[in-house]
Design a protein around this motif. Structure first.
Motif, mmCIF file in Angstrom:
data_model
loop_
_atom_site.group_PDB
_atom_site.id
_atom_site.type_symbol
_atom_site.label_atom_id
_atom_site.label_comp_id
_atom_site.label_asym_id
_atom_site.label_seq_id
_atom_site.Cartn_x
_atom_site.Cartn_y
_atom_site.Cartn_z
ATOM 1 N N THR A 45 -7.064 26.061 56.097
ATOM 2 C CA THR A 45 -6.724 25.373 54.840
ATOM 3 C C THR A 45 -7.817 24.409 54.389
ATOM 4 O OG1 THR A 45 -5.569 23.331 55.560
ATOM 5 C CG2 THR A 45 -4.283 25.398 55.528
ATOM 6 N N GLU A 46 -8.839 24.173 55.195
ATOM 7 C CA GLU A 46 -9.782 23.097 54.878
ATOM 8 C C GLU A 46 -10.873 23.538 53.902
ATOM 9 O OE1 GLU A 46 -9.205 20.261 58.729
ATOM 10 O OE2 GLU A 46 -10.995 21.518 58.683
ATOM 11 N N TYR A 47 -11.664 22.564 53.480
ATOM 12 C CA TYR A 47 -12.688 22.766 52.453
ATOM 13 C C TYR A 47 -13.765 21.714 52.662
ATOM 14 C CZ TYR A 47 -9.509 19.188 50.804
ATOM 15 O OH TYR A 47 -8.696 18.079 50.759
ATOM 16 N N ILE A 48 -14.912 21.953 52.105
ATOM 17 C CA ILE A 48 -16.085 21.129 52.371
ATOM 18 C C ILE A 48 -15.829 19.651 52.060
ATOM 19 C CG2 ILE A 48 -18.456 20.681 51.625
ATOM 20 C CD1 ILE A 48 -18.616 23.815 51.158
ATOM 21 N N GLU A 49 -15.238 19.364 50.924
ATOM 22 C CA GLU A 49 -15.077 17.967 50.492
ATOM 23 C C GLU A 49 -14.235 17.139 51.456
ATOM 24 O OE1 GLU A 49 -16.199 20.246 46.828
ATOM 25 O OE2 GLU A 49 -14.858 20.589 48.547
ATOM 26 N N LYS A 50 -13.373 17.788 52.217
ATOM 27 C CA LYS A 50 -12.517 17.062 53.153
ATOM 28 C C LYS A 50 -13.331 16.281 54.181
ATOM 29 C CE LYS A 50 -8.581 17.906 56.260
ATOM 30 N NZ LYS A 50 -7.617 18.925 56.755
ATOM 31 N N TYR A 51 -14.546 16.725 54.431
ATOM 32 C CA TYR A 51 -15.362 16.136 55.494
ATOM 33 C C TYR A 51 -16.417 15.173 54.986
ATOM 34 C CZ TYR A 51 -13.115 19.012 58.965
ATOM 35 O OH TYR A 51 -12.174 19.561 59.797
ATOM 36 N N GLY A 52 -16.277 14.705 53.753
ATOM 37 C CA GLY A 52 -17.261 13.777 53.216
ATOM 38 C C GLY A 52 -17.534 12.571 54.097
ATOM 39 N N PRO A 53 -16.500 11.836 54.541
ATOM 40 C CA PRO A 53 -16.771 10.674 55.399
ATOM 41 C C PRO A 53 -17.423 11.047 56.719
ATOM 42 C CG PRO A 53 -14.601 10.505 54.385
ATOM 43 C CD PRO A 53 -15.096 11.889 54.092
ATOM 44 N N THR A 54 -17.063 12.198 57.290
ATOM 45 C CA THR A 54 -17.688 12.637 58.536
ATOM 46 C C THR A 54 -19.151 12.966 58.306
ATOM 47 O OG1 THR A 54 -15.600 13.499 59.403
ATOM 48 C CG2 THR A 54 -17.628 14.397 60.342
ATOM 49 N N ILE A 55 -19.449 13.613 57.182
ATOM 50 C CA ILE A 55 -20.841 13.922 56.849
ATOM 51 C C ILE A 55 -21.649 12.630 56.719
ATOM 52 C CG2 ILE A 55 -22.335 14.942 55.088
ATOM 53 C CD1 ILE A 55 -19.911 16.886 54.525
ATOM 54 N N ALA A 56 -21.040 11.609 56.099
ATOM 55 C CA ALA A 56 -21.720 10.317 55.969
ATOM 56 C C ALA A 56 -21.966 9.682 57.333
ATOM 57 C CB ALA A 56 -20.890 9.385 55.089
ATOM 58 N N ASP A 57 -20.969 9.741 58.216
ATOM 59 C CA ASP A 57 -21.133 9.172 59.553
ATOM 60 C C ASP A 57 -22.219 9.893 60.341
ATOM 61 O OD1 ASP A 57 -19.267 7.206 59.257
ATOM 62 O OD2 ASP A 57 -17.644 8.285 60.250
ATOM 63 N N LEU A 58 -22.251 11.210 60.246
ATOM 64 C CA LEU A 58 -23.274 11.965 60.969
ATOM 65 C C LEU A 58 -24.668 11.677 60.405
ATOM 66 C CD1 LEU A 58 -21.388 15.341 61.436
ATOM 67 C CD2 LEU A 58 -22.017 13.716 63.232
ATOM 68 N N ALA A 59 -24.750 11.506 59.088
ATOM 69 C CA ALA A 59 -26.037 11.153 58.489
ATOM 70 C C ALA A 59 -26.532 9.805 59.013
ATOM 71 C CB ALA A 59 -25.920 11.131 56.972
ATOM 72 N N GLN A 60 -25.631 8.835 59.130
ATOM 73 C CA GLN A 60 -26.002 7.529 59.662
ATOM 74 C C GLN A 60 -26.460 7.624 61.114
ATOM 75 O OE1 GLN A 60 -22.568 5.068 59.009
ATOM 76 N NE2 GLN A 60 -22.955 4.863 56.797
ATOM 77 N N ARG A 61 -25.926 8.609 61.827
ATOM 78 C CA ARG A 61 -26.302 8.814 63.224
ATOM 79 C C ARG A 61 -27.543 9.706 63.353
ATOM 80 N NH1 ARG A 61 -20.822 7.689 63.318
ATOM 81 N NH2 ARG A 61 -19.948 6.909 65.296
ATOM 82 N N GLY A 62 -28.081 10.155 62.222
ATOM 83 C CA GLY A 62 -29.351 10.862 62.247
ATOM 84 C C GLY A 62 -29.276 12.368 62.155
ATOM 85 N N TYR A 63 -28.152 12.917 61.658
ATOM 86 C CA TYR A 63 -27.998 14.363 61.647
ATOM 87 C C TYR A 63 -27.725 14.921 60.254
ATOM 88 C CZ TYR A 63 -28.165 14.274 66.658
ATOM 89 O OH TYR A 63 -28.603 14.100 67.948
ATOM 90 N N ASP A 64 -28.444 15.985 59.926
ATOM 91 C CA ASP A 64 -28.132 16.785 58.740
ATOM 92 C C ASP A 64 -26.882 17.606 59.028
ATOM 93 O OD1 ASP A 64 -30.429 15.827 57.551
ATOM 94 O OD2 ASP A 64 -31.633 17.594 58.059
ATOM 95 N N LEU A 65 -26.295 18.163 57.967
ATOM 96 C CA LEU A 65 -25.076 18.943 58.159
ATOM 97 C C LEU A 65 -25.041 20.147 57.239
ATOM 98 C CD1 LEU A 65 -21.623 18.001 59.139
ATOM 99 C CD2 LEU A 65 -21.810 19.267 56.983
ATOM 100 N N LEU A 66 -24.633 21.276 57.821
ATOM 101 C CA LEU A 66 -24.450 22.536 57.111
ATOM 102 C C LEU A 66 -23.034 23.010 57.371
ATOM 103 C CD1 LEU A 66 -25.631 25.075 55.605
ATOM 104 C CD2 LEU A 66 -26.212 25.954 57.882
ATOM 105 N N THR A 67 -22.335 23.448 56.326
ATOM 106 C CA THR A 67 -20.971 23.925 56.500
ATOM 107 C C THR A 67 -20.644 24.944 55.420
ATOM 108 O OG1 THR A 67 -18.674 23.227 56.878
ATOM 109 C CG2 THR A 67 -19.883 22.092 55.111
ATOM 110 N N LEU A 68 -19.432 25.492 55.495
ATOM 111 C CA LEU A 68 -18.994 26.481 54.508
ATOM 112 C C LEU A 68 -17.482 26.469 54.402
ATOM 113 C CD1 LEU A 68 -19.060 30.156 55.916
ATOM 114 C CD2 LEU A 68 -18.927 28.117 57.364
ATOM 115 N N ASP A 69 -16.986 27.049 53.302
ATOM 116 C CA ASP A 69 -15.560 27.343 53.155
ATOM 117 C C ASP A 69 -15.324 28.760 53.675
ATOM 118 O OD1 ASP A 69 -15.042 24.915 51.876
ATOM 119 O OD2 ASP A 69 -15.180 25.778 49.857
#
Length: 314
Positions: free
Chosen positions: A54-78
């Motif tokens: 049921t999930e979608y990319i936008e659901k993980y916005g805060p997680t993507i931000a946290d990972l960016a702060q920790r130094g990681y790029d992110l790739l995902t898909l629906d």
């Protein structure tokens, strides 16, 4: 394969970092999937996120931000059948897949796009719930990542006590009898966040995260998915049984499991991690199913442990 044409991405709704871009992928069986990538200068590597049912990319916005702060790029898909990727039925709210192996076509489409994305190495897998089953299967098929982190992976589905075998048999019998597209028992077309009060939900203890999920679907109804079909349940249970019979991969692994988990099967997760060489099971107190959408302390504990594993791989 190079990245396809630009696709919609609701950055403000997601509360995701600037710089994200979405694009279309094409699977070998003819479906169009939405993928998205966040990159920044100086990243330590790339996290590939496999989301849940049921999930979608936008659901993980805060997680993507946290990972960016920790130094990681992110790739995902629906995944097929959800988010803004192609739906599989005339009723777009039914969660369905003809065979669980079909999700591997989606993985293959994403991996085929990698040469055109200029990703920062190394790559690490982060997989939640249904994405955990897809991810474990992909690892067995040679997915090229340096390490894997699982969040409440769907290596078993928690069914009512005493009904596990009966439910699976019923789902299989009905699916084979021509009812594969019917809704699974106890579910319907309406999204979970619309049919469940926060006080009764099995996803998160965080009311702000819950409110955000409701707001997403109100703002972009096309993101919504309801309950699974009998066909999905049948093939998902079969995949869980098949995965349980396989050995564990040898790459470094961390699995997070909330102390208040009621959706996936903790017994199956514990059994898997007990036979994962060098793997670690982190039991997260104060957490339900959505470890990355929990209150601050349990969420941070999981993400800190995940990025510590990534960091250790260089």
């Amino acid at each position: 394969m190079t990245r396809g044409a630009p696709a919609p991405l609701h950055l403000a709704l997601a509360r995701a970092p600037d710089g994200g871009r979405a694009f279309w992928l094409q699977t070998t069986d003819g479906l169009r999937l939405r993928a998205a990538l966040w990159q920044r200068a100086g990243a330590r590597g790339t996290v590939v996120l496999f989301t849940g049912r049921t999930e979608y990319i936008e659901k993980y916005g805060p997680t993507i931000a946290d990972l960016a702060q920790r130094g990681y790029d992110l790739l995902t898909l629906d995944w097929r059948g959800q988010g803004l990727s192609d739906r599989l039925l005339d009723d777009p709210l039914k969660g369905h897949v003809a065979a669980f192996a079909d999700y591997q076509h989606d993985v293959a489409a994403l991996w085929a796009a990698l040469p055109g994305l200029n990703l920062r190495a190394p790559l690490h897998l982060l997989a939640h719930s249904m994405g955990g089953a897809i991810g474990l299967r992909a690892l067995h098929q040679g997915l090229a990542v340096r390490s894997a982190v699982f969040s409440a992976p769907m290596w078993g589905i928690r069914l009512p006590p005493g009904l596990t075998g009966a439910t699976g048999l019923l789902a299989h019998s009905l699916a084979q009898a021509g009812f594969a597209l019917a809704s699974a028992p106890g579910t319907g077309a309406a999204p979970y966040v619309y049919t469940t009060a926060f006080s009764a939900n099995a996803l998160t203890h965080d009311p702000a995260a819950w409110a955000q999920l409701v707001a997403h679907l109100a703002a972009v109804p096309a993101l919504a998915v309801g309950g699974p079909t009998l066909g999905w349940l049948d093939t998902a249970l079969a995949e869980c049984r098949a995965l349980a019979a396989l050995p564990s991969p040898t790459l470094p692994c961390l699995t997070g499991l909330g102390a208040d988990e009621t959706i996936v099967c903790p017994t199956a997760i514990t059994a898997r991690m007990a036979r994962w060489p060098g793997g670690h099971l982190a039991r997260i107190e104060g957490a339900r199913h959505e470890l990355m959408m929990e209150r601050t302390a349990p969420r941070a504990r999981f993400l800190d442990a995940a990025t510590a594993l990534f960091d250790a791989q260089g």
